[in-house]
Design a protein around this motif. Structure first.
Motif, PDB file in Angstrom:
ATOM      1  N   CYS A 241       0.835  -1.194   0.000  1.00 49.24           N
ATOM      2  CA  CYS A 241       0.000   0.000   0.000  1.00 49.24           C
ATOM      3  C   CYS A 241       0.881   1.261   0.000  1.00 49.24           C
ATOM      4  O   CYS A 241       1.774   1.405   0.835  1.00 49.24           O
ATOM      5  CB  CYS A 241      -0.901   0.000   1.243  1.00 49.24           C
ATOM      6  SG  CYS A 241      -1.784   1.539   1.505  1.00 49.24           S
TER       7      CYS A 241
ATOM      8  N   CYS B 150       0.165   3.241   3.536  1.00 49.99           N
ATOM      9  CA  CYS B 150       0.591   2.729   4.848  1.00 49.99           C
ATOM     10  C   CYS B 150       1.738   1.729   4.738  1.00 49.99           C
ATOM     11  O   CYS B 150       2.282   1.299   5.751  1.00 49.99           O
ATOM     12  CB  CYS B 150      -0.586   2.125   5.601  1.00 49.99           C
ATOM     13  SG  CYS B 150      -1.102   0.513   4.994  1.00 49.99           S
TER      14      CYS B 150
ATOM     15  N   CYS C 220      -6.636  -0.838   0.156  1.00 52.75           N
ATOM     16  CA  CYS C 220      -5.933  -1.356   1.327  1.00 52.75           C
ATOM     17  C   CYS C 220      -6.959  -1.715   2.394  1.00 52.75           C
ATOM     18  O   CYS C 220      -7.806  -0.894   2.751  1.00 52.75           O
ATOM     19  CB  CYS C 220      -4.957  -0.316   1.870  1.00 52.75           C
ATOM     20  SG  CYS C 220      -4.128  -0.867   3.377  1.00 52.75           S
TER      21      CYS C 220
ATOM     22  N   CYS D  23      -5.849   0.558   5.844  1.00 51.11           N
ATOM     23  CA  CYS D  23      -6.011   2.011   5.908  1.00 51.11           C
ATOM     24  C   CYS D  23      -7.053   2.539   4.919  1.00 51.11           C
ATOM     25  O   CYS D  23      -7.280   3.732   4.847  1.00 51.11           O
ATOM     26  CB  CYS D  23      -4.667   2.704   5.707  1.00 51.11           C
ATOM     27  SG  CYS D  23      -4.085   2.700   4.003  1.00 51.11           S
TER      28      CYS D  23
HETATM   29 ZN   LIG Z   1      -2.710   0.939   3.608  1.00 48.83          ZN
END
Ligand SMILES: [Zn+2]
Length: 576
Positions: A220, A223, A244, A247
């Motif tokens: 991701c 994050c 994701c 997040c």
């Molecule tokens: Zn993420």
């Protein structure tokens, strides 16, 4: 024909010889297939720096090392290529690490901070001690960081090929997939499927079969975790869209121009065989079972990349024993660095060279260490005689030297480990004191350095590995109570011993005296053969001496103990 028999004796073979033959054959066939005559033979190892690299993992490195050395010894150019799988995900926070590190689960090992704050990342923290140990072991290798490779886009074309051919990949994978055997995403996961609780083992499906088993997984962008679900892929533009799950970031990464993810493990491994031109690579025996990464990879490398799987040997488990004292203080599994505290580098190499990879073995840090050293010293003597060259000697040679480093460090003056450790135990003193005592117990030498590296290892073993109850504790003062209660025999023995004991103790002299005192007490001469009665007396006398000197019923050989303690100390403990 008798000569043939002799020749085979002079040129013994072992598993390393055979694995090298296979690697060379693999390279020749690949060269012929490609018309690429300059191709260097590549022997590859791989490891995930997710934690301490224990003695079982060391087999991966040393198996490749020995095979590469054998090929080199035949005058054939070869490289030992080592891949650090530091782009693998951080899977779980081990005991002893701050729970705050849960935050990093799913990020590449190279992106997780070092909780001990001594290295640039989690991955580097565990690479560093292994590098140092391998240097001591004479293992030289070309290291590759998979983080660097993936991030630099080195595998771009191979990734695009895998993604294009994802249908073919899925066809192969589905043949092996069962509910009981999920497809692992990393070598480490492949090794530990048994305890694969909550492994995020495959990208979650979107309902679209084509994407459910996508062979590439982006980290991701927001994050940094691999908790991504592929939502669409455009074969024309190579744009990959994902969300994701942690997040909720929704992103698009372009597989041609952006390098933010990696191939799933079972595709990643065969891709690298082809990319690096690997001719030989070992793996844990579980890698070679049906449906395992090697079996699947063997088909994928052919179907997807038109290549050939390297020759392979599966290696078994390496167990550990005699670590009671260590593990209680450290909590972890022993590493190569731990073993090198006790074993000379050639001996540690020998443990791995002398057994076929498929044989499991145990590294024993207990009393067995003493026996191992004895066995090694005996083999060294045998190896010095060219007429006795056999497979055992071949293993000794592989363990003792490398092409680049030559002969690895061994002591100039070989003193049995049992002598060094028992003198270290009794004196509990400096290397100089031990060295002097060792000379007095019959192993003359000029300097402390001549005993190294064995002396330091014997001292470390004694202080760090021998359990307290097996250590010798010399009494600080005489046992006045025991001395007051001596029976007549005991009084006589001690009186005769003290009467005849010289101020300067030499091993032969003191041996004769200690064994001889019970003879004198029965009216025999010092050099007379012992009667059964004398033998029984000797047993009782020795027991008394151990009681008075080290407060135990047994201990190191008494003559050694006497010489190590010196006459003055012995006298102080044997009389009130
Ligand atoms: Zn993420």
């Amino acid at each position: 024909m008798a000569r043939g028999g002799q020749a085979s004796q002079q040129n013994p073979t072992d598993w390393v010889t055979r694995a090298a033959d296979d690697a060379i054959r693999h390279a020749e066939q690949t060269r012929a297939h490609r018309g690429d005559t300059d191709r260097l033979i590549t022997c590859a190892s791989g490891a995930s720096p997710s934690g301490p690299i224990h003695l079982g993992n060391l087999r991966e490195f040393l198996t490749v090392h020995f095979v590469a050395e054998e090929i080199r010894s035949r005058g054939i150019p070869v490289r030992h290529l080592h891949s650090w799988d530091d782009y693998d995900r951080f899977r779980k926070v081990p005991a002893g690490v701050d729970e705050a590190w849960n935050e990093h689960i799913g990020r590449p090992l190279s992106a997780v901070p070092d909780p001990w704050e001594c290295h640039a990342s989690w991955a580097e923290h565990f690479k560093a001690p292994l590098r140092a140990a391998l240097a001591e072991l004479g293992v030289e290798m070309e290291e590759v960081s998979q983080t660097e490779q993936y991030r630099a886009g080195t595998y771009r074309d191979q990734i695009l090929t895998a993604v294009q051919r994802r249908g073919d990949i899925e066809t192969v994978m589905s043949r092996y997939r069962t509910k009981a055997a999920p497809v692992a995403e990393s070598e480490e996961e492949a090794e530990s499927l048994a305890d694969s609780v909550a492994i995020d083992d495959e990208p979650a499906g979107t309902g679209d079969d084509d994407l459910a088993r996508f062979p590439y997984k982006p980290y991701c962008r927001d994050c940094g975790r691999d908790t991504t679900t592929v939502t669409s892929y455009d074969d024309e533009t190579t744009d990959l869209a994902y969300t994701c799950r942690v997040c909720a970031f929704e992103g698009v990464t372009n597989l041609t121009t952006q390098h933010e993810g990696k191939l799933v493990w079972k595709v990643d491994w065969p891709m690298r065989w082809e990319f690096e031109g690997v001719d030989f690579e070992p793996g844990g025996v579980d890698h070679a079972s049906p449906g395992s990464s090697y079996t699947v990879g063997k088909e994928l490398v052919k179907d997807v990349y038109g290549g050939r799987a390297p020759s392979f040997v599966g290696y078994s488990f390496v167990g550990v024993a005699g670590m009671a004292k260590m593990s209680s203080s450290k909590g972890g599994v022993p590493t190569a660095a731990d073993a090198l505290k006790v074993l000379e580098a050639p001996i540690l190499r020998w443990l791995y060279a002398r057994r076929q990879p498929k044989q499991a073995f145990t590294v024993d840090f207990g009393p067995e260490v003493v026996r191992l050293y004895d066995e090694w010293d005996a083999l060294g003597k045998k190896a010095a005689n060219p007429a006795k060259r056999d497979a055992q000697v071949l293993a000794f040679e592989r363990a003792s030297a490398t092409a680049a480093a030559g002969t690895l460090p061994t002591p100039a003056v070989v003193v049995p480990f049992r002598v060094l450790s028992s003198v270290a135990d009794v004196t509990a003193g400096s290397a100089e004191l031990i060295s002097t005592t060792v000379t007095n117990v019959g192993h003359p030498h000029e300097t402390v350095a001549e005993l190294e590296p064995r002396l330091t290892k014997a001292m470390t073993w004694t202080s760090e590995f021998v359990p307290a109850e097996d250590r010798t504790t010399v009494r600080a003062t005489a046992d006045t109570e025991r001395l007051a209660g001596l029976n007549e025999d005991e009084q006589l023995w001690l009186a005769q011993l003290l009467d005849r004991m010289p101020d300067e103790l030499h091993l032969d002299e003191i041996t004769t005296l200690v064994y001889g005192v019970p003879k004198l007490a029965r009216g025999l001469g010092l050099d007379d053969a012992p009667t059964d009665q004398v033998k029984a007396d000797q047993k009782a006398f020795f027991n008394l001496l151990y009681n008075l000197l080290v407060d135990a019923d047994r201990g190191p050989r008494l003559p050694t103990l006497f010489v190590a303690l010196g006459a003055e100390k012995v006298r102080s403990l044997l009389q009130a």
